[in-house]
Design a protein around this motif. Sequence first.
Motif, PDB file in Angstrom:
ATOM      1  N   ALA A  56      47.663  46.385  43.607  1.00 41.71           N
ATOM      2  CA  ALA A  56      47.456  46.218  42.165  1.00 41.71           C
ATOM      3  C   ALA A  56      46.149  45.480  41.888  1.00 41.71           C
ATOM      4  CB  ALA A  56      48.631  45.459  41.556  1.00 41.71           C
ATOM      5  N   ASP A  57      45.890  44.398  42.611  1.00 40.34           N
ATOM      6  CA  ASP A  57      44.664  43.634  42.383  1.00 40.34           C
ATOM      7  C   ASP A  57      43.427  44.417  42.803  1.00 40.34           C
ATOM      8  OD1 ASP A  57      45.617  41.323  41.154  1.00 40.34           O
ATOM      9  OD2 ASP A  57      46.167  40.406  43.059  1.00 40.34           O
ATOM     10  N   LEU A  58      43.515  45.159  43.903  1.00 38.12           N
ATOM     11  CA  LEU A  58      42.378  45.968  44.333  1.00 38.12           C
ATOM     12  C   LEU A  58      42.104  47.100  43.343  1.00 38.12           C
ATOM     13  CD1 LEU A  58      43.054  46.223  48.180  1.00 38.12           C
ATOM     14  CD2 LEU A  58      41.374  44.785  47.004  1.00 38.12           C
ATOM     15  N   THR A  59      43.167  47.658  42.776  1.00 42.14           N
ATOM     16  CA  THR A  59      43.002  48.710  41.761  1.00 42.14           C
ATOM     17  C   THR A  59      42.338  48.151  40.517  1.00 42.14           C
ATOM     18  OG1 THR A  59      44.978  49.846  42.581  1.00 42.14           O
ATOM     19  CG2 THR A  59      44.209  50.446  40.382  1.00 42.14           C
ATOM     20  N   LEU A  60      42.746  46.966  40.096  1.00 41.67           N
ATOM     21  CA  LEU A  60      42.125  46.332  38.931  1.00 41.67           C
ATOM     22  C   LEU A  60      40.654  46.034  39.208  1.00 41.67           C
ATOM     23  CD1 LEU A  60      42.217  45.023  36.155  1.00 41.67           C
ATOM     24  CD2 LEU A  60      43.102  42.932  37.227  1.00 41.67           C
ATOM     25  N   ARG A  61      40.351  45.526  40.370  1.00 42.92           N
ATOM     26  CA  ARG A  61      38.965  45.212  40.724  1.00 42.92           C
ATOM     27  C   ARG A  61      38.095  46.467  40.677  1.00 42.92           C
ATOM     28  NH1 ARG A  61      36.851  40.862  43.992  1.00 42.92           N
ATOM     29  NH2 ARG A  61      34.684  41.326  44.561  1.00 42.92           N
ATOM     30  N   ASP A  62      38.605  47.559  41.247  1.00 41.60           N
ATOM     31  CA  ASP A  62      37.851  48.811  41.258  1.00 41.60           C
ATOM     32  C   ASP A  62      37.656  49.350  39.844  1.00 41.60           C
ATOM     33  OD1 ASP A  62      36.833  51.341  42.660  1.00 41.60           O
ATOM     34  OD2 ASP A  62      38.484  52.130  41.446  1.00 41.60           O
ATOM     35  N   ALA A  63      38.706  49.299  39.021  1.00 45.00           N
ATOM     36  CA  ALA A  63      38.616  49.833  37.660  1.00 45.00           C
ATOM     37  C   ALA A  63      37.594  49.058  36.835  1.00 45.00           C
ATOM     38  CB  ALA A  63      39.990  49.783  36.986  1.00 45.00           C
ATOM     39  N   VAL A  64      37.602  47.735  36.947  1.00 42.64           N
ATOM     40  CA  VAL A  64      36.634  46.918  36.208  1.00 42.64           C
ATOM     41  C   VAL A  64      35.218  47.215  36.690  1.00 42.64           C
ATOM     42  CG1 VAL A  64      35.834  44.564  35.781  1.00 42.64           C
ATOM     43  CG2 VAL A  64      38.283  45.099  35.631  1.00 42.64           C
ATOM     44  N   SER A  65      35.035  47.330  38.000  1.00 46.96           N
ATOM     45  CA  SER A  65      33.703  47.610  38.546  1.00 46.96           C
ATOM     46  C   SER A  65      33.146  48.922  38.020  1.00 46.96           C
ATOM     47  CB  SER A  65      33.765  47.656  40.078  1.00 46.96           C
ATOM     48  OG  SER A  65      34.154  46.415  40.623  1.00 46.96           O
ATOM     49  N   ARG A  66      34.006  49.913  37.846  1.00 43.46           N
ATOM     50  CA  ARG A  66      33.562  51.235  37.402  1.00 43.46           C
ATOM     51  C   ARG A  66      33.436  51.363  35.888  1.00 43.46           C
ATOM     52  NH1 ARG A  66      36.809  55.055  37.792  1.00 43.46           N
ATOM     53  NH2 ARG A  66      38.734  54.005  38.430  1.00 43.46           N
ATOM     54  N   LEU A  67      34.287  50.644  35.139  1.00 41.84           N
ATOM     55  CA  LEU A  67      34.449  50.970  33.724  1.00 41.84           C
ATOM     56  C   LEU A  67      34.112  49.853  32.741  1.00 41.84           C
ATOM     57  CD1 LEU A  67      37.865  52.836  34.120  1.00 41.84           C
ATOM     58  CD2 LEU A  67      35.622  53.883  33.803  1.00 41.84           C
ATOM     59  N   TRP A  68      34.024  48.606  33.185  1.00 47.21           N
ATOM     60  CA  TRP A  68      33.816  47.511  32.224  1.00 47.21           C
ATOM     61  C   TRP A  68      32.362  47.484  31.776  1.00 47.21           C
ATOM     62  CZ3 TRP A  68      37.668  44.782  30.032  1.00 47.21           C
ATOM     63  CH2 TRP A  68      37.312  43.694  29.232  1.00 47.21           C
ATOM     64  N   ARG A  69      32.151  47.679  30.484  1.00 47.44           N
ATOM     65  CA  ARG A  69      30.791  47.753  29.938  1.00 47.44           C
ATOM     66  C   ARG A  69      30.573  46.831  28.738  1.00 47.44           C
ATOM     67  NH1 ARG A  69      30.640  49.774  34.085  1.00 47.44           N
ATOM     68  NH2 ARG A  69      30.006  51.889  34.727  1.00 47.44           N
ATOM     69  N   ILE A  70      31.614  46.292  28.173  1.00 49.66           N
ATOM     70  CA  ILE A  70      31.514  45.607  26.892  1.00 49.66           C
ATOM     71  C   ILE A  70      30.916  44.209  26.999  1.00 49.66           C
ATOM     72  CG2 ILE A  70      33.820  44.550  26.921  1.00 49.66           C
ATOM     73  CD1 ILE A  70      34.040  45.378  23.955  1.00 49.66           C
ATOM     74  N   SER A  71      30.930  43.618  28.183  1.00 47.01           N
ATOM     75  CA  SER A  71      30.425  42.261  28.369  1.00 47.01           C
ATOM     76  C   SER A  71      30.107  42.033  29.837  1.00 47.01           C
ATOM     77  CB  SER A  71      31.466  41.231  27.911  1.00 47.01           C
ATOM     78  OG  SER A  71      32.575  41.209  28.806  1.00 47.01           O
ATOM     79  N   PRO A  72      29.346  40.978  30.149  1.00 44.01           N
ATOM     80  CA  PRO A  72      29.188  40.615  31.565  1.00 44.01           C
ATOM     81  C   PRO A  72      30.556  40.258  32.142  1.00 44.01           C
ATOM     82  CG  PRO A  72      27.648  39.390  30.162  1.00 44.01           C
ATOM     83  CD  PRO A  72      28.627  40.060  29.247  1.00 44.01           C
ATOM     84  N   TYR A  73      30.744  40.500  33.435  1.00 39.06           N
ATOM     85  CA  TYR A  73      32.020  40.138  34.053  1.00 39.06           C
ATOM     86  C   TYR A  73      31.772  39.591  35.456  1.00 39.06           C
ATOM     87  CZ  TYR A  73      31.741  44.399  36.888  1.00 39.06           C
ATOM     88  OH  TYR A  73      31.336  45.361  37.763  1.00 39.06           O
ATOM     89  N   GLU A  74      32.702  38.797  35.905  1.00 36.51           N
ATOM     90  CA  GLU A  74      32.698  38.260  37.261  1.00 36.51           C
ATOM     91  C   GLU A  74      34.136  38.200  37.750  1.00 36.51           C
ATOM     92  OE1 GLU A  74      30.950  34.407  36.944  1.00 36.51           O
ATOM     93  OE2 GLU A  74      28.928  35.160  36.524  1.00 36.51           O
ATOM     94  N   PHE A  75      34.326  38.387  39.033  1.00 39.15           N
ATOM     95  CA  PHE A  75      35.651  38.238  39.617  1.00 39.15           C
ATOM     96  C   PHE A  75      35.855  36.787  40.037  1.00 39.15           C
ATOM     97  CE2 PHE A  75      34.445  42.681  40.514  1.00 39.15           C
ATOM     98  CZ  PHE A  75      35.452  43.309  39.793  1.00 39.15           C
TER      99      PHE A  75
END
Length: 291
Positions: A56-75
Amino acid sequence: LHPIKIREMRHFTILVATLLLYSGMSGQNFISQTRNVFANFGTKTTKVVIPSTTLADLTLRDAVSRLWRISPYEFCTFEEYEKIKQDTSYFFLLRADGMYKKELEPKIEYLTLVKGGPEQKNGLYSSHNIINLPLQQSDDLLGENLSVIPAYVSIIQDHIYGIQQDITLAFKGTQSYSDRISQAKGRKILFSKEQIGDDLSEEDLQTLFNGSASFVPGDEIEKALTKSSPDTVVAVVIKPKGESRGSFCYKMIISADNYKLLFFRRHKIGKSTPAGFTKEDIRKISVPFLF
């Protein structure tokens, strides 16, 4: 609103009013603060809490890496989150087990976006809890619903974009998603038999949706989301652990190609209302397909 307790890596309390924003304030000050929060969202960093290497956590990490565009992000780790959760310059995206106050144990896990601030000292709470999306049963080791995580990452961003354009969406909660099913017209819609709470034959389904709906195995729905199948919308049902009476079941329709949330409802499971889409849900969803 009912408070729910968060356990495991998330020792917090939040209010599960899905897609309901900032319910802890009122009046003009509330509206002004809410507008300011969303207008400045893109200038602040979203910390994505990844506490483990579970699927679940690896899936979330991958999805954010590919799709998050609205703001800067960090894990970040859970330990880092604990240190900085009161910092108002951050938002936090994390998975959280939820339990309504009348429940004896958590039933559903949510993907939650919250704003950092001093209120977080005593745990997550509604005034800075931006959005909760039901993800899967608590303690789900199979990860059967993890294919929705990329869609959820997009839906959360769309929700924020929408509020930036129309601040009233921040106060409508799930009502803002009750009239979007018309966007499914002209597409094929996939259900699985297990998602239907009432008896519904394949023939009746075809009639209701003018031949545009089909019953398919659950893995076909997962594949449609994973492959972003064009001109396809899929049904998603999140059932509580044990499907116990009195707990909520969530029903959604999501477009597979662009990850739009087109329908959202929930109901309490009871003797006459089992988990899954009700007859009324199916009737409402089918309306655009009749014309």
